[in-house]
Design a protein around this motif. Structure first.
Motif, PDB file in Angstrom:
ATOM      1  N   LEU A  33     -15.375  92.380  60.297  1.00 34.76           N
ATOM      2  CA  LEU A  33     -15.961  91.993  61.851  1.00 34.76           C
ATOM      3  C   LEU A  33     -16.670  90.447  61.710  1.00 34.76           C
ATOM      4  O   LEU A  33     -16.615  89.936  62.639  1.00 34.76           O
ATOM      5  CB  LEU A  33     -17.062  93.007  61.867  1.00 34.76           C
ATOM      6  CG  LEU A  33     -17.660  92.982  63.189  1.00 34.76           C
ATOM      7  CD1 LEU A  33     -16.799  93.034  64.343  1.00 34.76           C
ATOM      8  CD2 LEU A  33     -18.723  94.135  63.297  1.00 34.76           C
ATOM      9  N   GLU A  34     -17.375  90.304  60.496  1.00 33.38           N
ATOM     10  CA  GLU A  34     -17.872  88.943  60.524  1.00 33.38           C
ATOM     11  C   GLU A  34     -17.020  87.775  60.971  1.00 33.38           C
ATOM     12  O   GLU A  34     -17.317  86.834  61.551  1.00 33.38           O
ATOM     13  CB  GLU A  34     -18.645  88.862  59.140  1.00 33.38           C
ATOM     14  CG  GLU A  34     -19.655  87.685  58.955  1.00 33.38           C
ATOM     15  CD  GLU A  34     -20.790  87.781  59.847  1.00 33.38           C
ATOM     16  OE1 GLU A  34     -21.245  86.865  60.585  1.00 33.38           O
ATOM     17  OE2 GLU A  34     -21.457  88.854  59.755  1.00 33.38           O
ATOM     18  N   THR A  35     -15.715  87.900  60.202  1.00 37.00           N
ATOM     19  CA  THR A  35     -14.635  86.828  60.342  1.00 37.00           C
ATOM     20  C   THR A  35     -14.308  86.995  61.717  1.00 37.00           C
ATOM     21  O   THR A  35     -14.237  85.929  62.092  1.00 37.00           O
ATOM     22  CB  THR A  35     -13.489  87.449  59.240  1.00 37.00           C
ATOM     23  OG1 THR A  35     -14.193  87.198  57.940  1.00 37.00           O
ATOM     24  CG2 THR A  35     -12.315  86.205  59.403  1.00 37.00           C
ATOM     25  N   LEU A  36     -14.199  88.231  62.297  1.00 37.39           N
ATOM     26  CA  LEU A  36     -13.573  88.141  63.672  1.00 37.39           C
ATOM     27  C   LEU A  36     -14.609  87.675  64.702  1.00 37.39           C
ATOM     28  O   LEU A  36     -14.375  86.921  65.412  1.00 37.39           O
ATOM     29  CB  LEU A  36     -13.462  89.431  64.250  1.00 37.39           C
ATOM     30  CG  LEU A  36     -12.279  90.238  63.675  1.00 37.39           C
ATOM     31  CD1 LEU A  36     -12.092  91.909  63.943  1.00 37.39           C
ATOM     32  CD2 LEU A  36     -10.998  89.456  64.467  1.00 37.39           C
ATOM     33  N   LEU A  37     -15.914  87.672  64.325  1.00 37.16           N
ATOM     34  CA  LEU A  37     -17.090  87.155  65.139  1.00 37.16           C
ATOM     35  C   LEU A  37     -17.178  85.654  64.963  1.00 37.16           C
ATOM     36  O   LEU A  37     -17.262  84.890  66.082  1.00 37.16           O
ATOM     37  CB  LEU A  37     -18.425  87.743  64.903  1.00 37.16           C
ATOM     38  CG  LEU A  37     -18.436  89.199  65.267  1.00 37.16           C
ATOM     39  CD1 LEU A  37     -19.925  89.900  64.736  1.00 37.16           C
ATOM     40  CD2 LEU A  37     -18.624  89.485  66.628  1.00 37.16           C
ATOM     41  N   GLN A  38     -16.982  85.123  63.762  1.00 34.36           N
ATOM     42  CA  GLN A  38     -17.036  83.979  63.597  1.00 34.36           C
ATOM     43  C   GLN A  38     -15.736  82.986  64.159  1.00 34.36           C
ATOM     44  O   GLN A  38     -15.886  81.955  64.941  1.00 34.36           O
ATOM     45  CB  GLN A  38     -16.915  83.546  62.201  1.00 34.36           C
ATOM     46  CG  GLN A  38     -18.293  83.454  61.678  1.00 34.36           C
ATOM     47  CD  GLN A  38     -18.133  83.629  59.858  1.00 34.36           C
ATOM     48  OE1 GLN A  38     -17.137  83.378  59.303  1.00 34.36           O
ATOM     49  NE2 GLN A  38     -19.270  83.922  59.219  1.00 34.36           N
ATOM     50  N   ASP A  39     -14.670  83.719  64.173  1.00 38.70           N
ATOM     51  CA  ASP A  39     -13.478  83.271  64.922  1.00 38.70           C
ATOM     52  C   ASP A  39     -13.445  83.161  66.526  1.00 38.70           C
ATOM     53  O   ASP A  39     -13.088  82.123  67.352  1.00 38.70           O
ATOM     54  CB  ASP A  39     -12.005  84.248  64.565  1.00 38.70           C
ATOM     55  CG  ASP A  39     -11.649  83.804  63.202  1.00 38.70           C
ATOM     56  OD1 ASP A  39     -12.162  83.031  62.517  1.00 38.70           O
ATOM     57  OD2 ASP A  39     -10.906  84.811  62.568  1.00 38.70           O
ATOM     58  N   VAL A  40     -14.029  84.093  66.957  1.00 40.00           N
ATOM     59  CA  VAL A  40     -14.344  84.185  68.529  1.00 40.00           C
ATOM     60  C   VAL A  40     -15.411  83.110  68.821  1.00 40.00           C
ATOM     61  O   VAL A  40     -15.093  82.475  69.822  1.00 40.00           O
ATOM     62  CB  VAL A  40     -14.937  85.460  69.037  1.00 40.00           C
ATOM     63  CG1 VAL A  40     -15.296  85.417  70.270  1.00 40.00           C
ATOM     64  CG2 VAL A  40     -13.736  86.586  68.769  1.00 40.00           C
ATOM     65  N   ALA A  41     -16.396  83.015  67.990  1.00 34.18           N
ATOM     66  CA  ALA A  41     -17.196  81.818  68.298  1.00 34.18           C
ATOM     67  C   ALA A  41     -16.797  80.430  68.170  1.00 34.18           C
ATOM     68  O   ALA A  41     -16.861  79.435  69.275  1.00 34.18           O
ATOM     69  CB  ALA A  41     -18.461  81.937  67.421  1.00 34.18           C
ATOM     70  N   ALA A  42     -15.790  80.260  67.219  1.00 36.08           N
ATOM     71  CA  ALA A  42     -15.109  78.958  67.143  1.00 36.08           C
ATOM     72  C   ALA A  42     -14.125  78.772  68.270  1.00 36.08           C
ATOM     73  O   ALA A  42     -14.024  77.790  68.745  1.00 36.08           O
ATOM     74  CB  ALA A  42     -14.416  78.875  65.886  1.00 36.08           C
ATOM     75  N   ALA A  43     -13.474  79.910  68.734  1.00 35.51           N
ATOM     76  CA  ALA A  43     -12.590  79.746  69.802  1.00 35.51           C
ATOM     77  C   ALA A  43     -13.238  79.531  71.308  1.00 35.51           C
ATOM     78  O   ALA A  43     -12.606  78.361  72.140  1.00 35.51           O
ATOM     79  CB  ALA A  43     -11.676  80.960  70.118  1.00 35.51           C
ATOM     80  N   ILE A  44     -14.424  79.961  71.239  1.00 40.94           N
ATOM     81  CA  ILE A  44     -15.224  79.630  72.536  1.00 40.94           C
ATOM     82  C   ILE A  44     -15.563  78.186  72.529  1.00 40.94           C
ATOM     83  O   ILE A  44     -15.592  77.593  73.424  1.00 40.94           O
ATOM     84  CB  ILE A  44     -16.291  80.460  72.716  1.00 40.94           C
ATOM     85  CG1 ILE A  44     -15.722  82.244  73.012  1.00 40.94           C
ATOM     86  CG2 ILE A  44     -17.332  80.283  73.881  1.00 40.94           C
ATOM     87  CD1 ILE A  44     -17.043  83.138  72.960  1.00 40.94           C
ATOM     88  N   ASP A  45     -16.204  77.755  71.468  1.00 43.58           N
ATOM     89  CA  ASP A  45     -16.513  76.329  71.057  1.00 43.58           C
ATOM     90  C   ASP A  45     -15.347  75.414  71.549  1.00 43.58           C
ATOM     91  O   ASP A  45     -15.751  74.435  72.243  1.00 43.58           O
ATOM     92  CB  ASP A  45     -17.003  75.977  69.936  1.00 43.58           C
ATOM     93  CG  ASP A  45     -18.282  76.611  69.395  1.00 43.58           C
ATOM     94  OD1 ASP A  45     -19.062  77.014  70.380  1.00 43.58           O
ATOM     95  OD2 ASP A  45     -18.656  76.542  68.270  1.00 43.58           O
ATOM     96  N   ARG A  46     -14.303  75.521  70.991  1.00 38.69           N
ATOM     97  CA  ARG A  46     -12.838  74.744  71.178  1.00 38.69           C
ATOM     98  C   ARG A  46     -12.678  74.862  72.912  1.00 38.69           C
ATOM     99  O   ARG A  46     -12.410  73.996  73.430  1.00 38.69           O
ATOM    100  CB  ARG A  46     -11.801  75.293  70.500  1.00 38.69           C
ATOM    101  CG  ARG A  46     -11.820  75.050  68.987  1.00 38.69           C
ATOM    102  CD  ARG A  46     -10.464  75.230  68.335  1.00 38.69           C
ATOM    103  NE  ARG A  46      -9.915  76.765  68.526  1.00 38.69           N
ATOM    104  CZ  ARG A  46     -10.467  77.541  67.771  1.00 38.69           C
ATOM    105  NH1 ARG A  46     -11.251  77.543  66.766  1.00 38.69           N
ATOM    106  NH2 ARG A  46      -9.927  78.831  68.041  1.00 38.69           N
ATOM    107  N   LEU A  47     -12.854  76.066  73.413  1.00 35.88           N
ATOM    108  CA  LEU A  47     -12.613  76.120  74.806  1.00 35.88           C
ATOM    109  C   LEU A  47     -13.520  75.189  75.827  1.00 35.88           C
ATOM    110  O   LEU A  47     -13.146  74.992  76.757  1.00 35.88           O
ATOM    111  CB  LEU A  47     -12.502  77.845  75.135  1.00 35.88           C
ATOM    112  CG  LEU A  47     -12.295  78.006  76.704  1.00 35.88           C
ATOM    113  CD1 LEU A  47     -10.864  77.787  76.982  1.00 35.88           C
ATOM    114  CD2 LEU A  47     -12.350  79.762  77.005  1.00 35.88           C
ATOM    115  N   ALA A  48     -14.757  75.390  75.293  1.00 34.69           N
ATOM    116  CA  ALA A  48     -15.876  74.671  75.878  1.00 34.69           C
ATOM    117  C   ALA A  48     -15.329  73.183  76.219  1.00 34.69           C
ATOM    118  O   ALA A  48     -15.860  72.646  77.087  1.00 34.69           O
ATOM    119  CB  ALA A  48     -17.060  74.946  75.410  1.00 34.69           C
TER     120      ALA A  48
END
Length: 175
Positions: free
Chosen positions: A44-59
């Protein structure tokens, strides 16, 4: 800022260095607090980090889409944390706060937001009643009825159930 410690640096550069030092101190504090809280599963920690990184890239490409993604996370959090917040409400506030890395007041506010009750309401009175109703019916319960006797229709309530508080101060299932 102390002019004697600035030296030959322009004010702006000195400010950036000071801000960077403060951010580093804060990051160390956050890590230290996180180490004392209840751990998340590594997956779950890995998934949350991946989602945060994806949102940063999307921004970088579409700030509006990144805000939409963050809003989607808020909705997911609200929906998935409702019943855990209800369960945590009946536990020792000090222990829950320590597990979350918050103080008791912040924990109460967080649980109220996720659980769908007023942050100013009593913390533990209804939690055991909700647990008994859920165990008896196998279905989630809604918040108690208001003065009119009609069950509350708050955003966090399950759509297929209704519960009202009887004069005996216990949860009942009208179905």
């Amino acid at each position: 800022m102390d002019r004697s410690t600035v030296g030959d640096l322009p004010w702006r550069e000195y400010g950036w260095e000071t801000a960077s030092d403060c951010q580093d101190d804060w990051d160390l504090h956050v890590i230290a607090v996180a180490d004392t809280t209840i751990p998340l599963p590594a997956e779950l920690e890995t998934l949350l980090q991946d989602v945060a990184a994806a949102i940063d890239r999307l921004a970088q490409d579409s700030p509006t889409a990144a805000v939409k993604a963050a809003r989607s996370l808020e909705i997911i959090a609200q929906r998935s944390a409702h019943w855990p917040a209800q369960s945590a409400r009946g536990q020792d506030p000090e222990k829950v706060a320590a597990a979350l890395g918050l103080n008791v007041e912040e924990t109460r506010t967080l649980l109220a937001r996720f659980g769908g009750w007023s942050a100013y309401a009593m913390i533990t009175r209804q939690a055991p009643q909700v647990a008994r109703l859920r165990a008896r019916t196998g279905r989630p319960a809604r918040r108690p009825a208001g003065p009119s006797g009609v069950g509350c229709t708050g955003r966090s309530a399950a759509p297929d159930t209704a519960v009202r508080l009887t004069g005996e101060d216990r949860w009942t299932d009208p179905h």
